[in-house]
Design a protein around this motif. Structure first.
Motif, PDB file in Angstrom:
ATOM      1  N   ARG A   1       0.816  -1.211   0.000  1.00 37.53           N
ATOM      2  CA  ARG A   1       0.000   0.000   0.000  1.00 37.53           C
ATOM      3  C   ARG A   1       0.856   1.270   0.000  1.00 37.53           C
ATOM      4  N   LEU A   2       2.106   1.157   0.414  1.00 35.14           N
ATOM      5  CA  LEU A   2       2.988   2.322   0.491  1.00 35.14           C
ATOM      6  C   LEU A   2       4.143   2.247  -0.499  1.00 35.14           C
TER       7      LEU A   2
ATOM      8  N   GLU B   1       4.988   5.058  -3.121  1.00 35.43           N
ATOM      9  CA  GLU B   1       5.609   6.280  -2.602  1.00 35.43           C
ATOM     10  C   GLU B   1       7.059   6.060  -2.206  1.00 35.43           C
TER      11      GLU B   1
ATOM     12  N   GLU C   1      -2.381   1.820   7.585  1.00 35.88           N
ATOM     13  CA  GLU C   1      -2.131   2.721   6.460  1.00 35.88           C
ATOM     14  C   GLU C   1      -2.539   4.150   6.803  1.00 35.88           C
ATOM     15  N   THR C   2      -3.687   4.304   7.452  1.00 35.30           N
ATOM     16  CA  THR C   2      -4.156   5.633   7.850  1.00 35.30           C
ATOM     17  C   THR C   2      -3.151   6.303   8.776  1.00 35.30           C
TER      18      THR C   2
ATOM     19  N   ARG D   1       0.303   7.045   6.851  1.00 33.99           N
ATOM     20  CA  ARG D   1       0.230   8.174   5.922  1.00 33.99           C
ATOM     21  C   ARG D   1       0.138   9.501   6.671  1.00 33.99           C
ATOM     22  N   ARG D   2      -0.589   9.507   7.768  1.00 34.43           N
ATOM     23  CA  ARG D   2      -0.692  10.754   8.547  1.00 34.43           C
ATOM     24  C   ARG D   2       0.687  11.157   9.089  1.00 34.43           C
TER      25      ARG D   2
ATOM     26  N   LEU E   1       3.619  10.263   8.030  1.00 30.52           N
ATOM     27  CA  LEU E   1       4.622  10.440   6.980  1.00 30.52           C
ATOM     28  C   LEU E   1       4.426  11.734   6.206  1.00 30.52           C
ATOM     29  N   GLY E   2       3.482  12.553   6.647  1.00 27.15           N
ATOM     30  CA  GLY E   2       3.212  13.810   5.962  1.00 27.15           C
ATOM     31  C   GLY E   2       4.469  14.657   5.825  1.00 27.15           C
TER      32      GLY E   2
END
Length: 339
Positions: A103-104, A107, A328-329, A332-333, A335-336
């Motif tokens: 999922r990552l 990126e 994942e949520t 991602r938060r 890793l902003g």
């Protein structure tokens, strides 16, 4: 303008970012030697046992490590995954990392996993990501409710290893997620799924791992975070307060721990005529010896021996899609700005 590179200089590459899932730990086997090695590391952590070394170490090495490994090994043996020869905690933590990684990947994020105690060690996890080109690492301690004995211990150990590196990666640490909406929703959905095919139990017990009472008195927020998780879960389920109860499990030693204690509560409910209970343990994201042996086996026996009829254990989120969605949520938060 792009920099001019000397002839034969390797091309510039974008630095990679790593995510390291970190759980508590696991022995390599349930034999006495493996258990002694694991317990020795775990119980030597001053974040876990807050006692002077001169007092604690003779007890640890003279008594506990000569008696407890056999007992703990017997508990692990009951829940050991024989096909892969590993504990459930190792199995599910690895699976979480494997499911999160794709999922990552787009990126440029590399996902790995480690244990605070046992193997793969936290140092090995950090080194593995660095060796694969990660110059930024997000540490994700998989403890929903922050405690000095858990999350802070991961930070301590990571920093101790980073202090020995000539080139350190930039690091971030996942904060507590005890009230994260997607976490609460996933817990609620797991309860609804587990109970959908039968009558609702008389009581739903929300069990968290215990801590010495003195940790609360010293200002550790863990107890408060547990209570908030439980309240939010009850509200998500729409259950009345008189059918929902928080308990604390896994007492160790003579000191007073956070109350109410799980085992006497379960026995007392059965003796009072409560015939069915369900139990969930939201302090764990992966099933382990504390959930599968202590709760699903041990407390079931306690309930039935004291007159109870139906005991339902609700599994942890493990590597289910809602758990991977949550990871994942959170990733991602945090890793902003990095991705």
């Amino acid at each position: 303008m792009s920099p001019t590179l000397p002839r034969n200089h390797p091309p510039l590459t974008t630095p990679k970012t790593g995510v390291l899932l970190v759980n508590l730990g696991t022995p390599d086997g349930h034999d006495v030697k493996s258990m002694r090695r694991y317990l020795g590391e775990f119980l030597s952590d001053t974040r876990v046992i807050e006692a002077p070394k001169w007092l604690w170490w003779p007890i640890l090495h003279g008594i506990i490590l000569n008696t407890r490994p056999k007992k703990s090994g017997a508990a692990y043996r009951k829940i050991w995954m024989t096909e892969t020869d590993e504990s459930p905690l190792r199995h599910y933590t690895r699976a979480q990392a494997q499911e999160l990684a794709p999922r990552l990947e787009a990126e440029g994020v590399i996902v790995d996993w480690a244990m605070r105690y046992g193997s793969p060690s936290l140092a090995q996890g950090i080194d593995s990501l660095c060796n694969r080109g990660c110059q930024r690492i997000l540490l994700m301690p998989l403890y929903p409710q922050y405690s000095a004995a858990t999350t802070a211990s991961v930070v301590d150990k990571a920093n101790a290893h980073l202090a020995r590196l000539r080139r350190q990666p930039a690091t971030r640490v996942l904060p507590t997620f005890h009230d994260e909406p997607s976490y609460i929703r996933a817990l609620g959905d797991s309860v609804r799924a587990a109970l959908k095919d039968g009558p609702e139990p008389d009581r739903l017990l929300c069990s968290f791992h215990g801590m010495p009472r003195e940790t609360l008195d010293k200002g550790d927020p863990y107890h408060c975070f547990c209570q908030k998780t439980a309240r939010l879960l009850r509200e998500d389920l729409g259950w009345p307060q008189d059918r929902f109860q928080v308990v604390f499990q896994s007492r160790f030693g003579p000191k007073e721990w956070l109350q109410p204690y799980a085992e006497p509560t379960v026995a007392g409910l059965a003796k009072e005529g409560v015939k069915s209970i369900a139990m969930i343990s939201p302090g764990f994201v992966s099933d382990c010896v504390e959930t599968l042996e202590e709760l699903a086996i041990g407390l079931r026996e306690t309930f039935e021996e004291n007159g109870g009829d139906r005991f339902t254990y609700i599994p942890c989120l493990n590597a289910t899609p809602p758990m991977i969605d949550l990871l994942e949520t959170l990733a991602r938060r945090e890793l902003g700005g990095w991705i």
